[in-house]
Scaffold this motif. Structure first.
Motif, PDB file in Angstrom:
ATOM      1  N   LEU A 382     -15.777  50.025 -17.422  1.00  6.32           N
ATOM      2  CA  LEU A 382     -16.584  48.822 -17.228  1.00  6.32           C
ATOM      3  C   LEU A 382     -17.872  49.234 -16.549  1.00  6.32           C
ATOM      4  O   LEU A 382     -17.913  49.481 -15.340  1.00  6.32           O
ATOM      5  N   ALA A 383     -18.936  49.355 -17.343  1.00  4.46           N
ATOM      6  CA  ALA A 383     -20.249  49.747 -16.842  1.00  4.46           C
ATOM      7  C   ALA A 383     -21.067  48.503 -16.510  1.00  4.46           C
ATOM      8  O   ALA A 383     -20.978  47.489 -17.218  1.00  4.46           O
ATOM      9  N   LEU A 384     -21.855  48.604 -15.467  1.00  3.11           N
ATOM     10  CA  LEU A 384     -22.657  47.478 -14.986  1.00  3.11           C
ATOM     11  C   LEU A 384     -24.108  47.935 -14.859  1.00  3.11           C
ATOM     12  O   LEU A 384     -24.426  48.800 -14.028  1.00  3.11           O
ATOM     13  N   TYR A 385     -24.980  47.357 -15.666  1.00  4.26           N
ATOM     14  CA  TYR A 385     -26.394  47.729 -15.667  1.00  4.26           C
ATOM     15  C   TYR A 385     -27.173  46.717 -14.830  1.00  4.26           C
ATOM     16  O   TYR A 385     -27.364  45.564 -15.253  1.00  4.26           O
ATOM     17  N   PRO A 386     -27.645  47.090 -13.641  1.00 13.45           N
ATOM     18  CA  PRO A 386     -28.450  46.164 -12.838  1.00 13.45           C
ATOM     19  C   PRO A 386     -29.778  45.851 -13.529  1.00 13.45           C
ATOM     20  O   PRO A 386     -30.439  46.743 -14.076  1.00 13.45           O
ATOM     21  N   ILE A 387     -30.141  44.570 -13.529  1.00 13.74           N
ATOM     22  CA  ILE A 387     -31.405  44.167 -14.150  1.00 13.74           C
ATOM     23  C   ILE A 387     -32.267  43.403 -13.154  1.00 13.74           C
ATOM     24  O   ILE A 387     -31.778  42.749 -12.232  1.00 13.74           O
ATOM     25  N   ASP A 388     -33.575  43.499 -13.371  1.00 15.92           N
ATOM     26  CA  ASP A 388     -34.600  42.938 -12.496  1.00 15.92           C
ATOM     27  C   ASP A 388     -35.366  41.894 -13.301  1.00 15.92           C
ATOM     28  O   ASP A 388     -35.971  42.196 -14.326  1.00 15.92           O
ATOM     29  N   LEU A 389     -35.353  40.640 -12.813  1.00 17.61           N
ATOM     30  CA  LEU A 389     -36.047  39.559 -13.504  1.00 17.61           C
ATOM     31  C   LEU A 389     -37.399  39.235 -12.877  1.00 17.61           C
ATOM     32  O   LEU A 389     -38.036  38.254 -13.238  1.00 17.61           O
ATOM     33  N   GLY A 390     -37.868  40.062 -11.932  1.00 17.73           N
ATOM     34  CA  GLY A 390     -39.242  39.930 -11.456  1.00 17.73           C
ATOM     35  C   GLY A 390     -39.450  39.039 -10.253  1.00 17.73           C
ATOM     36  O   GLY A 390     -40.425  38.272 -10.202  1.00 17.73           O
ATOM     37  N   PHE A 391     -38.569  39.148  -9.264  1.00 14.89           N
ATOM     38  CA  PHE A 391     -38.759  38.361  -8.039  1.00 14.89           C
ATOM     39  C   PHE A 391     -40.139  38.643  -7.449  1.00 14.89           C
ATOM     40  O   PHE A 391     -40.565  39.788  -7.321  1.00 14.89           O
ATOM     41  N   GLY A 392     -40.844  37.564  -7.095  1.00 21.94           N
ATOM     42  CA  GLY A 392     -42.161  37.707  -6.498  1.00 21.94           C
ATOM     43  C   GLY A 392     -43.299  37.805  -7.492  1.00 21.94           C
ATOM     44  O   GLY A 392     -44.470  37.757  -7.095  1.00 21.94           O
ATOM     45  N   LYS A 393     -42.997  37.945  -8.775  1.00 16.94           N
ATOM     46  CA  LYS A 393     -44.044  37.959  -9.798  1.00 16.94           C
ATOM     47  C   LYS A 393     -44.516  36.531 -10.069  1.00 16.94           C
ATOM     48  O   LYS A 393     -43.889  35.552  -9.651  1.00 16.94           O
ATOM     49  N   THR A 394     -45.612  36.393 -10.775  1.00 20.26           N
ATOM     50  CA  THR A 394     -46.093  35.066 -11.145  1.00 20.26           C
ATOM     51  C   THR A 394     -45.145  34.439 -12.164  1.00 20.26           C
ATOM     52  O   THR A 394     -44.413  35.142 -12.866  1.00 20.26           O
ATOM     53  N   ARG A 395     -45.189  33.124 -12.281  1.00 21.81           N
ATOM     54  CA  ARG A 395     -44.214  32.429 -13.121  1.00 21.81           C
ATOM     55  C   ARG A 395     -44.368  32.741 -14.603  1.00 21.81           C
ATOM     56  O   ARG A 395     -43.416  32.571 -15.365  1.00 21.81           O
ATOM     57  N   GLN A 396     -45.536  33.202 -15.032  1.00 24.79           N
ATOM     58  CA  GLN A 396     -45.683  33.580 -16.449  1.00 24.79           C
ATOM     59  C   GLN A 396     -45.166  34.992 -16.709  1.00 24.79           C
ATOM     60  O   GLN A 396     -45.131  35.439 -17.862  1.00 24.79           O
ATOM     61  N   VAL A 397     -44.744  35.674 -15.646  1.00 22.75           N
ATOM     62  CA  VAL A 397     -44.186  37.026 -15.778  1.00 22.75           C
ATOM     63  C   VAL A 397     -42.690  37.023 -15.481  1.00 22.75           C
ATOM     64  O   VAL A 397     -41.895  37.582 -16.246  1.00 22.75           O
TER      65      VAL A 397
END
Length: 442
Positions: A382-397
């Motif tokens: 069971l592999a788990l790939y951490p992902i980053d959705l852009g905390f602190g970026k502008t809302r269009q990013v």
């Protein structure tokens, strides 16, 4: 002679959380983004929760929604298919934001994009049923349900030639607020003074004389207990029907995936409500090979039960709820926004210029893609790939996922380790990927 396929060979799944998608995926080319896309495409089956409806504003919004009225351009289904998604869960609190027509149009565009969907239908039976994906290695069943929904979204049955109500696959919950006796009596006294225990003719009703220590006030159930807590009990008929569907699917497919959308929590968003582990384990016992959840928009813990993975919440996969094209007047009226206000003004009002709510909560923008591998139909990795959705970026990013860098990956896995301690699950982290430590007892 040729050999028929066998599910005994290695089979991988890529499981993701909530997808609120409003921007194209296929135009980006960062290396850590394309590497993440290959994780999805490289799996034998990839699944996400489609937490929006697809249409061109033909339907009108319902009077009640899942919060923000979600709508996405129909071509977003094709974008998910481009990314490698094969199956989508449809049962969630936004399924019925635009009524039956919105549901039907979403089904049309999802199927046109070649995605297999589950969790909705033109009747309760259809919404409950498993949907199947044929792959070169195995047949996969997906069962999608939700414990969070506006009541009009719940699919119904036909009877006496009354047509069935289209909608989602529901798991109804009875909620009881447990209070110490003094607090309970305070509410009882207030309710009595407001006439809650008399009918229109002044006759007694709704008191707790028949069931001492229990009462219903303004549609809410209260009971006496030692300490304050919220008790949620799944509807027995819903549980029985869903378990029967799981059992049936497990005998018609090589792998059965069950997924739930649930906003309920155990006092904090990072903790599953008490009903959920009980339900998830029952689903495994009924024949599910994988159980995963979404809804709280942050990660929750992982459990290995009878050798099968239970992922209580995978968090967000795509979270683009701030870049909707249009919103109904209801959303603006809530914040006293006038006719010259638009979507960006609504975002500013709702989140107080990113100082509160989702934009201010870092864990909302951190998640995982879970990739279980089966050999001989047994979980071997069971592999788990951490992902980053852009905390602190502008809302269009922000809201579009990429693989997390090493520092953020370690932070996400540390959070997941803490959240999984109650389930006895341990992890290791190697070269940007987390792995569940599987033991013989699992």
């Amino acid at each position: 002679l040729g050999q028929h396929r066998s599910a005994d060979e290695s089979f991988t799944m890529a499981l993701t959380g909530d997808s609120i998608i409003n921007r194209s995926l296929s135009v980006y080319d960062e290396p850590q983004y394309l590497e993440m896309i290959e994780v999805l495409r490289g799996a034998d089956v990839a699944v996400t929760n489609l937490e929006t409806v697809l249409h061109n504003f033909e339907p009108y919004p319902m009077a009640e929604s899942g919060g923000t009225w979600m709508r996405s351009d129909p071509k977003m289904a094709e974008e998910l298919a481009w990314a490698g998604i094969d199956m989508v869960a449809r049962a969630n609190n936004h399924t019925g934001d635009y009524g039956t027509l919105g549901l039907e149009l979403t089904t049309k565009y999802v199927e046109q994009a070649g995605l297999v969907d589950a969790g909705v239908g033109m009747s309760l039976a259809e919404a409950r049923e498993a949907r199947f994906l044929e792959t070169s290695k195995a047949r996969v069943a997906l069962i999608s349900l939700s414990s969070s929904f506006a009541n009009h979204m719940r699919a119904g049955r036909s009877r006496d030639d009354v047509p069935a109500r289209p909608g989602l696959n529901p798991l109804r919950l009875k909620t009881t607020y447990i209070l110490p006796e003094d607090s309970y009596e305070n509410i009882r006294g207030a309710a009595d003074s407001l006439g809650q225990f008399t009918d229109l003719d002044g006759q007694p009703r709704g008191t707790d004389e028949d069931k001492p220590g229990q009462m219903n006030v303004l549609g809410r159930n209260f009971a006496v207990g030692e300490a304050p807590r919220v008790l949620r009990e799944p509807n027995e008929d819903d549980v029985a029907e869903i378990m029967a569907v799981i059992n049936n699917a497990s005998r018609l497919a090589d792998f059965t995936i069950v997924t739930i959308h649930s906003h309920q929590n155990g006092g904090r968003r990072e903790l599953p409500d008490d009903f959920l582990p009980v339900f998830a384990r029952a689903a495994i016992e009924a024949g599910a090979d994988v159980f995963f959840g979404h809804g709280p928009h942050i990660l929750q813990g992982i459990e290995i039960y009878q050798g099968k993975p239970i992922l209580y919440s995978l968090g967000n996969f795509i979270f683009q709820n701030e870049t909707l094209l249009r919103l109904p007047s209801d959303n603006y009226e809530r914040y006293d926004l006038g006719e010259r206000s638009h979507v960006a003004d609504f975002n500013d009002a709702r989140y107080e210029n990113d100082s509160k709510g989702f934009p201010a909560l870092q864990e909302n923008w951190e998640a995982i893609i879970a990739v279980p591998t089966f050999k001989n139909r047994q979980l071997t990795k069971l592999a788990l790939y951490p992902i980053d959705l852009g905390f602190g970026k502008t809302r269009q990013v922000r809201g579009r996922p990429i693989l997390a860098d090493d520092d953020l990956g370690k932070k996400i896995m540390a959070d997941l380790t803490r959240l999984s301690e109650p389930f006895g699950t341990e992890f290791e982290y190697r070269r940007g990927v987390g792995y569940v430590k599987l033991h013989a007892r699992d």
